[in-house]
Scaffold this motif. Structure first.
Motif, PDB file in Angstrom:
ATOM      1  N   TYR A 170       0.832  -1.207   0.000  1.00  0.00           N
ATOM      2  CA  TYR A 170       0.000   0.000   0.000  1.00  0.00           C
ATOM      3  C   TYR A 170       0.866   1.257   0.000  1.00  0.00           C
ATOM      4  CZ  TYR A 170      -3.366  -3.465   1.529  1.00  0.00           C
ATOM      5  OH  TYR A 170      -4.147  -4.593   1.601  1.00  0.00           O
ATOM      6  N   ALA A 171       0.443   2.240  -0.779  1.00  0.00           N
ATOM      7  CA  ALA A 171       1.176   3.508  -0.835  1.00  0.00           C
ATOM      8  C   ALA A 171       1.287   4.142   0.546  1.00  0.00           C
ATOM      9  CB  ALA A 171       0.484   4.472  -1.809  1.00  0.00           C
ATOM     10  N   SER A 172       0.172   4.159   1.298  1.00  0.00           N
ATOM     11  CA  SER A 172       0.182   4.788   2.629  1.00  0.00           C
ATOM     12  C   SER A 172       1.255   4.171   3.516  1.00  0.00           C
ATOM     13  CB  SER A 172      -1.181   4.644   3.315  1.00  0.00           C
ATOM     14  OG  SER A 172      -2.133   5.463   2.695  1.00  0.00           O
ATOM     15  N   TYR A 173       1.334   2.841   3.492  1.00  0.00           N
ATOM     16  CA  TYR A 173       2.303   2.154   4.345  1.00  0.00           C
ATOM     17  C   TYR A 173       3.733   2.476   3.917  1.00  0.00           C
ATOM     18  CZ  TYR A 173       4.857  -1.356   6.897  1.00  0.00           C
ATOM     19  OH  TYR A 173       5.757  -1.979   7.724  1.00  0.00           O
ATOM     20  N   TYR A 174       3.994   2.435   2.622  1.00  0.00           N
ATOM     21  CA  TYR A 174       5.352   2.707   2.136  1.00  0.00           C
ATOM     22  C   TYR A 174       5.778   4.152   2.382  1.00  0.00           C
ATOM     23  CZ  TYR A 174       6.904  -1.693   0.213  1.00  0.00           C
ATOM     24  OH  TYR A 174       7.361  -2.983   0.107  1.00  0.00           O
ATOM     25  N   LEU A 175       4.827   5.077   2.308  1.00  0.00           N
ATOM     26  CA  LEU A 175       5.179   6.493   2.404  1.00  0.00           C
ATOM     27  C   LEU A 175       5.084   7.060   3.817  1.00  0.00           C
ATOM     28  CD1 LEU A 175       3.444   7.705  -0.881  1.00  0.00           C
ATOM     29  CD2 LEU A 175       5.885   7.271  -0.512  1.00  0.00           C
ATOM     30  N   LYS A 210      -2.659   9.784   4.600  1.00  0.00           N
ATOM     31  CA  LYS A 210      -2.878  10.866   3.634  1.00  0.00           C
ATOM     32  C   LYS A 210      -2.742  10.433   2.165  1.00  0.00           C
ATOM     33  CE  LYS A 210      -1.751  15.694   2.779  1.00  0.00           C
ATOM     34  NZ  LYS A 210      -0.763  16.747   2.961  1.00  0.00           N
ATOM     35  N   PRO A 211      -1.755   9.570   1.809  1.00  0.00           N
ATOM     36  CA  PRO A 211      -1.671   9.164   0.394  1.00  0.00           C
ATOM     37  C   PRO A 211      -2.972   8.547  -0.121  1.00  0.00           C
ATOM     38  CG  PRO A 211       0.347   8.566   1.532  1.00  0.00           C
ATOM     39  CD  PRO A 211      -0.612   9.054   2.593  1.00  0.00           C
ATOM     40  N   LEU A 212      -3.679   7.799   0.740  1.00  0.00           N
ATOM     41  CA  LEU A 212      -4.953   7.200   0.336  1.00  0.00           C
ATOM     42  C   LEU A 212      -6.017   8.280   0.128  1.00  0.00           C
ATOM     43  CD1 LEU A 212      -6.803   4.781  -0.211  1.00  0.00           C
ATOM     44  CD2 LEU A 212      -7.118   4.548   2.264  1.00  0.00           C
ATOM     45  N   ALA A 213      -6.065   9.249   1.018  1.00  0.00           N
ATOM     46  CA  ALA A 213      -7.041  10.345   0.897  1.00  0.00           C
ATOM     47  C   ALA A 213      -6.803  11.139  -0.392  1.00  0.00           C
ATOM     48  CB  ALA A 213      -6.948  11.266   2.111  1.00  0.00           C
ATOM     49  N   LEU A 214      -5.530  11.409  -0.704  1.00  0.00           N
ATOM     50  CA  LEU A 214      -5.203  12.154  -1.930  1.00  0.00           C
ATOM     51  C   LEU A 214      -5.579  11.350  -3.168  1.00  0.00           C
ATOM     52  CD1 LEU A 214      -1.694  13.580  -0.910  1.00  0.00           C
ATOM     53  CD2 LEU A 214      -3.848  14.854  -1.107  1.00  0.00           C
ATOM     54  N   LEU A 215      -5.332  10.035  -3.117  1.00  0.00           N
ATOM     55  CA  LEU A 215      -5.688   9.177  -4.243  1.00  0.00           C
ATOM     56  C   LEU A 215      -7.203   9.180  -4.460  1.00  0.00           C
ATOM     57  CD1 LEU A 215      -5.071   7.040  -6.406  1.00  0.00           C
ATOM     58  CD2 LEU A 215      -5.204   5.308  -4.591  1.00  0.00           C
ATOM     59  N   PRO A 271      -8.055  -1.197   0.600  1.00  0.00           N
ATOM     60  CA  PRO A 271      -7.883   0.243   0.343  1.00  0.00           C
ATOM     61  C   PRO A 271      -7.400   0.463  -1.096  1.00  0.00           C
ATOM     62  CG  PRO A 271      -6.884  -0.370   2.433  1.00  0.00           C
ATOM     63  CD  PRO A 271      -7.277  -1.656   1.757  1.00  0.00           C
ATOM     64  N   GLU A 272      -7.836   1.562  -1.695  1.00  0.00           N
ATOM     65  CA  GLU A 272      -7.548   1.797  -3.110  1.00  0.00           C
ATOM     66  C   GLU A 272      -6.074   2.028  -3.408  1.00  0.00           C
ATOM     67  OE1 GLU A 272     -11.643   3.695  -2.337  1.00  0.00           O
ATOM     68  OE2 GLU A 272      -9.868   3.101  -1.221  1.00  0.00           O
ATOM     69  N   ASP A 273      -5.269   2.334  -2.380  1.00  0.00           N
ATOM     70  CA  ASP A 273      -3.853   2.623  -2.664  1.00  0.00           C
ATOM     71  C   ASP A 273      -2.993   1.363  -2.671  1.00  0.00           C
ATOM     72  OD1 ASP A 273      -3.933   2.205   0.095  1.00  0.00           O
ATOM     73  OD2 ASP A 273      -2.511   3.816   0.542  1.00  0.00           O
ATOM     74  N   ASN A 274      -3.609   0.183  -2.872  1.00  0.00           N
ATOM     75  CA  ASN A 274      -2.778  -1.012  -2.998  1.00  0.00           C
ATOM     76  C   ASN A 274      -2.210  -1.078  -4.418  1.00  0.00           C
ATOM     77  OD1 ASN A 274      -4.149  -3.339  -4.656  1.00  0.00           O
ATOM     78  ND2 ASN A 274      -5.790  -2.440  -3.418  1.00  0.00           N
ATOM     79  N   ILE A 275      -1.087  -1.773  -4.558  1.00  0.00           N
ATOM     80  CA  ILE A 275      -0.328  -1.759  -5.813  1.00  0.00           C
ATOM     81  C   ILE A 275      -1.153  -2.287  -6.976  1.00  0.00           C
ATOM     82  CG2 ILE A 275       0.794  -4.028  -5.452  1.00  0.00           C
ATOM     83  CD1 ILE A 275       2.549  -0.918  -6.912  1.00  0.00           C
ATOM     84  N   ALA A 276      -1.958  -3.336  -6.754  1.00  0.00           N
ATOM     85  CA  ALA A 276      -2.752  -3.918  -7.844  1.00  0.00           C
ATOM     86  C   ALA A 276      -3.749  -2.896  -8.383  1.00  0.00           C
ATOM     87  CB  ALA A 276      -3.473  -5.179  -7.359  1.00  0.00           C
ATOM     88  N   ASN A 313       3.483  10.332 -11.156  1.00  0.00           N
ATOM     89  CA  ASN A 313       4.446  10.985 -10.260  1.00  0.00           C
ATOM     90  C   ASN A 313       3.893  11.195  -8.856  1.00  0.00           C
ATOM     91  OD1 ASN A 313       6.532  11.086 -12.097  1.00  0.00           O
ATOM     92  ND2 ASN A 313       5.990  13.119 -12.865  1.00  0.00           N
ATOM     93  N   LYS A 314       2.589  11.337  -8.755  1.00  0.00           N
ATOM     94  CA  LYS A 314       1.969  11.598  -7.455  1.00  0.00           C
ATOM     95  C   LYS A 314       1.710  10.311  -6.672  1.00  0.00           C
ATOM     96  CE  LYS A 314      -1.965  14.356  -5.772  1.00  0.00           C
ATOM     97  NZ  LYS A 314      -3.108  15.146  -6.286  1.00  0.00           N
ATOM     98  N   HIS A 315       1.188   9.292  -7.355  1.00  0.00           N
ATOM     99  CA  HIS A 315       0.674   8.116  -6.641  1.00  0.00           C
ATOM    100  C   HIS A 315       1.512   6.841  -6.804  1.00  0.00           C
ATOM    101  CE1 HIS A 315      -2.869  10.410  -5.678  1.00  0.00           C
ATOM    102  NE2 HIS A 315      -3.102  10.638  -6.955  1.00  0.00           N
ATOM    103  N   ILE A 316       2.368   6.791  -7.813  1.00  0.00           N
ATOM    104  CA  ILE A 316       3.089   5.543  -8.098  1.00  0.00           C
ATOM    105  C   ILE A 316       4.593   5.694  -7.940  1.00  0.00           C
ATOM    106  CG2 ILE A 316       3.568   3.834  -9.907  1.00  0.00           C
ATOM    107  CD1 ILE A 316       0.677   4.327 -10.920  1.00  0.00           C
ATOM    108  N   ALA A 317       5.154   6.727  -8.576  1.00  0.00           N
ATOM    109  CA  ALA A 317       6.617   6.899  -8.571  1.00  0.00           C
ATOM    110  C   ALA A 317       7.243   6.944  -7.170  1.00  0.00           C
ATOM    111  CB  ALA A 317       6.994   8.153  -9.351  1.00  0.00           C
ATOM    112  N   PRO A 318       6.596   7.584  -6.165  1.00  0.00           N
ATOM    113  CA  PRO A 318       7.270   7.704  -4.871  1.00  0.00           C
ATOM    114  C   PRO A 318       7.498   6.376  -4.134  1.00  0.00           C
ATOM    115  CG  PRO A 318       5.487   9.320  -5.060  1.00  0.00           C
ATOM    116  CD  PRO A 318       5.329   8.364  -6.200  1.00  0.00           C
TER     117      PRO A 318
END
Length: 201
Positions: free
Chosen positions: A87-92, A99-104, A122-127, A155-160
């Motif tokens: 998940y993006a939230s966990y990695y970031l 917050k990354p999930l809310a922004l997504l 949650p929608e911020d999972n890699i799949a 750049n916002k949701h994947i690259a980081p």
């Protein structure tokens, strides 16, 4: 029926969308025999990405759905939690549902993307992010996203974090079948990041 004229998607972009969709599919749950057969038919070249496909094809030939399901569960589900939290939230941030999930979610609403009713992750999972990117490039939900829109989303949701996740997947102690998927994902994220970096407005 209200039809909007859509711009045809270039072959190169279709291939990019296909690869995003493939990563989304194979990371969304344990692959069945049909998907394993499709993986076994893949071919590659001498690039990092191509070598990932060669390794995946060999492993898919030797793998059975039950064994790959066990590996998937150890990696992503586990007792309490799997080896990796994709998940993006966990990695970031180090936490889930941050917050990354809310922004997504804001960007999903803006682009007319919705979570499927049968998906509870949650929608911020890699799949999900791979699937969203594939859908945006191919114009599956509405008109295809422009290169600038793709670049902004990437750049916002994947690259980081996605490259880091795929590296972790490649090297995870429970990764066998999924190790080359990590290699493919990592190499593809590098290619995409470089292409977006070189793209002009």
């Amino acid at each position: 029926m209200n039809q909007t004229a859509s711009i045809p998607v270039a072959e190169e972009d279709r291939l990019r969308a296909d690869l995003y969709n493939f990563l989304g599919l194979i990371l969304s749950g344990p692959p069945d025999q049909m998907l394993l057969d499709q993986c076994a038919a893949l071919e590659g070249d001498n690039t990092d990405l191509g070598q990932g496909f060669v390794s995946l094809s060999k492993l898919a030939h030797q793998s059975k759905p039950k064994g790959v399901e066990t590996e998937y569960n150890r990696l992503f589900i586990g007792l309490g939690r799997g080896e990796l939290l994709p998940y993006a939230s966990y990695y970031l941030t180090g936490f889930l549902n941050e917050k990354p999930l809310a922004l997504l979610r804001q960007d999903m609403v803006a682009r007319g993307l919705e979570r499927a009713d049968n998906v509870f992750e949650p929608e911020d999972n890699i799949a999900s992010l791979m699937e969203m990117m594939g859908a945006m490039i191919a114009g599956r939900f509405n008109s295809a996203a422009t290169l600038e829109q793709q670049k902004t989303f990437f750049n916002k949701h994947i690259a980081p974090w996605a490259g880091h996740f795929f590296s972790d997947l490649e090297g995870a102690k429970n990764s066998v079948f999924f190790a080359p998927i990590g290699k493919i994902g990592r190499a593809f994220m590098d290619v995409e990041a470089e292409a977006y970096r070189l793209s002009v407005h």
